[in-house]
Design an enzyme around this catalytic site. Structure first.
Site, PDB file in Angstrom:
ATOM      1  N   GLY A   1      12.307  -3.192  -0.764  1.00 53.47           N
ATOM      2  CA  GLY A   1      12.258  -1.987  -1.588  1.00 53.47           C
ATOM      3  C   GLY A   1      12.962  -2.098  -2.914  1.00 53.47           C
ATOM      4  O   GLY A   1      13.243  -1.070  -3.545  1.00 53.47           O
ATOM      5  N   GLU A   2      13.262  -3.311  -3.385  1.00 56.64           N
ATOM      6  CA  GLU A   2      13.991  -3.471  -4.646  1.00 56.64           C
ATOM      7  C   GLU A   2      13.207  -4.303  -5.665  1.00 56.64           C
ATOM      8  O   GLU A   2      13.785  -4.852  -6.598  1.00 56.64           O
ATOM      9  CB  GLU A   2      15.352  -4.122  -4.380  1.00 56.64           C
ATOM     10  CG  GLU A   2      16.269  -3.261  -3.525  1.00 56.64           C
ATOM     11  CD  GLU A   2      17.636  -3.854  -3.282  1.00 56.64           C
ATOM     12  OE1 GLU A   2      18.541  -3.117  -2.859  1.00 56.64           O
ATOM     13  OE2 GLU A   2      17.810  -5.078  -3.512  1.00 56.64           O
TER      14      GLU A   2
ATOM     15  N   ARG B   1       7.821 -12.771   0.025  1.00 56.88           N
ATOM     16  CA  ARG B   1       7.096 -11.517   0.273  1.00 56.88           C
ATOM     17  C   ARG B   1       7.429 -10.932   1.637  1.00 56.88           C
ATOM     18  O   ARG B   1       7.533  -9.717   1.784  1.00 56.88           O
ATOM     19  CB  ARG B   1       5.582 -11.749   0.159  1.00 56.88           C
ATOM     20  CG  ARG B   1       4.765 -10.496   0.474  1.00 56.88           C
ATOM     21  CD  ARG B   1       3.352 -10.608   0.003  1.00 56.88           C
ATOM     22  NE  ARG B   1       2.559  -9.455   0.378  1.00 56.88           N
ATOM     23  CZ  ARG B   1       2.582  -8.270  -0.227  1.00 56.88           C
ATOM     24  NH1 ARG B   1       3.408  -8.075  -1.242  1.00 56.88           N
ATOM     25  NH2 ARG B   1       1.808  -7.275   0.172  1.00 56.88           N
TER      26      ARG B   1
ATOM     27  N   ILE C   1       1.374  -5.562 -11.997  1.00 59.66           N
ATOM     28  CA  ILE C   1       1.606  -4.309 -12.726  1.00 59.66           C
ATOM     29  C   ILE C   1       3.085  -3.946 -12.780  1.00 59.66           C
ATOM     30  O   ILE C   1       3.594  -3.508 -13.823  1.00 59.66           O
ATOM     31  CB  ILE C   1       0.783  -3.164 -12.100  1.00 59.66           C
ATOM     32  CG1 ILE C   1      -0.710  -3.403 -12.330  1.00 59.66           C
ATOM     33  CG2 ILE C   1       1.182  -1.811 -12.696  1.00 59.66           C
ATOM     34  CD1 ILE C   1      -1.610  -2.416 -11.608  1.00 59.66           C
ATOM     35  N   GLU C   2       3.830  -4.112 -11.669  1.00 57.23           N
ATOM     36  CA  GLU C   2       5.238  -3.722 -11.662  1.00 57.23           C
ATOM     37  C   GLU C   2       6.030  -4.523 -12.696  1.00 57.23           C
ATOM     38  O   GLU C   2       6.891  -3.969 -13.393  1.00 57.23           O
ATOM     39  CB  GLU C   2       5.831  -3.912 -10.265  1.00 57.23           C
ATOM     40  CG  GLU C   2       5.336  -2.909  -9.250  1.00 57.23           C
ATOM     41  CD  GLU C   2       5.975  -3.110  -7.879  1.00 57.23           C
ATOM     42  OE1 GLU C   2       6.621  -4.166  -7.666  1.00 57.23           O
ATOM     43  OE2 GLU C   2       5.835  -2.234  -7.018  1.00 57.23           O
TER      44      GLU C   2
ATOM     45  N   GLU D   1       0.827  -1.207   0.000  1.00 53.46           N
ATOM     46  CA  GLU D   1       0.000   0.000   0.000  1.00 53.46           C
ATOM     47  C   GLU D   1       0.864   1.261   0.000  1.00 53.46           C
ATOM     48  O   GLU D   1       0.503   2.272  -0.611  1.00 53.46           O
ATOM     49  CB  GLU D   1      -0.925  -0.005   1.211  1.00 53.46           C
ATOM     50  CG  GLU D   1      -1.954  -1.108   1.210  1.00 53.46           C
ATOM     51  CD  GLU D   1      -1.428  -2.418   1.788  1.00 53.46           C
ATOM     52  OE1 GLU D   1      -2.203  -3.372   1.898  1.00 53.46           O
ATOM     53  OE2 GLU D   1      -0.221  -2.484   2.137  1.00 53.46           O
TER      54      GLU D   1
END
Length: 462
Positions: free
Chosen positions: A346-347, A305, A373-374, A99
């Site tokens: 964060g990568e 994750r 999407i990424e 989020e």
């Protein structure tokens, strides 16, 4: 309980059309001067929270064994905050990592739309806060804090301290007592980038009074899809508007793309299969299929994750007799290494951009899947499992666009990924389709800001 509300987890249309408000919810919309939500519907929920609080604290301590950051900023979870906030403040709540990343384009749009305001960004997890620090740590107008637990007096302390002009909640992270307190104190709140699966909607419908009152306390709802809007409306949300998914507006950071190039240079031109955002139980299935079907030159980049599982997954890889290296070692990948563990936060853009094919985690067992999407945005072909109910419409759209494929199980996914690695022409077609798919669905951020500007007086005065 520490990071999941009872209304969480309950893509994209170009319009922002409103749905009619159901009659039962009409009396709870913000056309009246912030009436109190009836306490009777929330009383059992509040009592459960009070009874559960000691166990919540014990769970925090337990999780702190693996993630010591759970012990930092402890007082904020009980509405105790240091320092004096800016007089004009917009509050955005993004519970955890996904989020928070999704909120980035919206938060930057809010800073541009209201240049004399600061933004308070709240989370419930240390990894979410770490992501926020990485994205906004150098932005002086952005404050970071934990949202307190959902007890009315803690919510009141939070609102008294920060005095936000209005609130924005990402996706479906709704807390009944928090929203009741916001309404009582005259703070309009919007739910944006909202999504609610059919499965979650059925679960929430079992508590109709609490669902109605909670969703009816919102000033505005910006849903990702028509189906999300319909389900939210049926549960009592006022006039949901379809704005699309803000995640389409996230631009892959240049630093992440450069990091991907560094990753590739350390792979020595080996074909790379990425298993992204995998969940408990999926790694074993994927590793077994990889060990059975993959040639030794193929490198599996495995990115769990949840960071607290990095060591557990490393042991799982070694138990399969597969040579392992870790991203955190910052070393080139040896020729005989079979699995490269992505043990960093964060990568994800860099992992996707460095891969030739991506298996999307959460979809191989019934976890609901993760957003593709990424991967599409950086032109990486996507393979999905059968369980994508959390992102059903965007998954189907990606498949229809030719950017993704759906496979029946983990073994089928690995075998199809290996076939794609041997077919560069088909990979190129999927990569181009993914990039075009991402570009075609941009614009949700602007549509969401337009919805926020239609909220009651405090937003207009902001």
């Amino acid at each position: 309980m520490t990071g999941t509300s009872p209304f969480r987890r309950c893509p994209a249309s170009a319009g922002a059309a409103a749905l009619p408000v159901p009659e039962r919810a009409r009396r709870y919309t913000l056309h009246s001067p912030f009436p109190l939500l009836p306490m009777s519907a929330r009383l059992p929920y509040t009592l459960l929270w009070i009874l559960a609080l000691p166990f919540v604290l014990l769970r925090l301590l337990w999780r702190a064994r693996r993630q010591p950051d759970y012990l930092r900023h402890w007082g904020e979870r009980f509405g105790s905050y240091a320092g004096k906030p800016p007089e004009k403040l917009i509050w955005v709540h993004a519970v955890s990592v996904g989020e928070t990343r999704a909120a980035e384009p919206l938060l930057r749009a809010l800073l541009a739309q209201w240049p004399d305001h600061g933004v308070l960004l709240t989370q419930m997890t240390p990894t979410g806060r770490e992501t926020a620090e990485a994205l906004f740590g150098k932005e002086p107008r952005v404050l970071l804090a934990y949202l307190p637990y959902d007890l009315g007096w803690l919510s009141a302390r939070f609102l008294r301290h920060f005095r936000p002009r209005f609130g924005v909640i990402m996706e479906t992270e709704l807390w009944p007592n928090l929203l009741a307190t916001c309404r009582r104190q005259g703070v309009p709140v919007a739910l944006v980038n909202a999504r609610l699966s059919e499965r979650s909607a059925r679960r929430y419908a079992r508590l109709p009074a609490l669902s109605e009152l909670t969703l009816g306390a919102l000033s505005a709802v910006a849903a990702q899809t028509e189906d999300d809007a319909r389900r939210l409306n049926a549960l009592g949300a006022p006039q949901p508007r379809v704005t699309g998914s803000i995640k389409f507006d996230i631009t892959p950071p240049a630093a992440q793309l450069e990091l991907a190039r560094q990753f590739r240079s350390g792979f020595d031109q080996r074909p790379v299969l990425l298993a992204a955002s995998t969940r408990d139980g999926e790694e074993a299935l994927l590793l077994e299929a990889f060990k059975q079907h993959a040639n030794t030159d193929v490198l599996l980049a495995l990115v769990p994750r949840h960071p607290q599982r990095f060591d557990e997954v490393a042991r799982l890889v070694q138990s399969r007799g597969l040579k392992l290296q870790r991203r955190s070692d910052n070393a080139p990948v040896a020729a005989d290494t079979r699995v490269w563990l992505g043990d960093s936060m964060g990568e994800m853009f860099a992992y996707y951009a460095a891969a030739d094919v991506a298996l999307i985690g959460g979809s191989w067992l019934p976890f609901g899947g993760q957003n593709p999407i990424e991967a599409c945005a950086v032109g990486t072909p996507v393979l999905l499992g059968p369980h994508t109910y959390n992102f059903l419409q965007v998954a189907e759209q990606a498949i229809a666009a030719g950017a993704a494929q759906r496979l029946p199980d983990a073994e089928g996914g690995v075998k199809e990924a290996l076939a794609l690695l041997g077919d560069p022409d088909r990979r190129a077609r999927m990569a181009q389709a993914g990039a075009q798919f991402s570009l075609a669905h941009r614009g949700a951020t602007a549509r969401t800001v337009a919805v926020l500007k239609t909220m009651p007086a405090q937003v207009e005065q902001a």
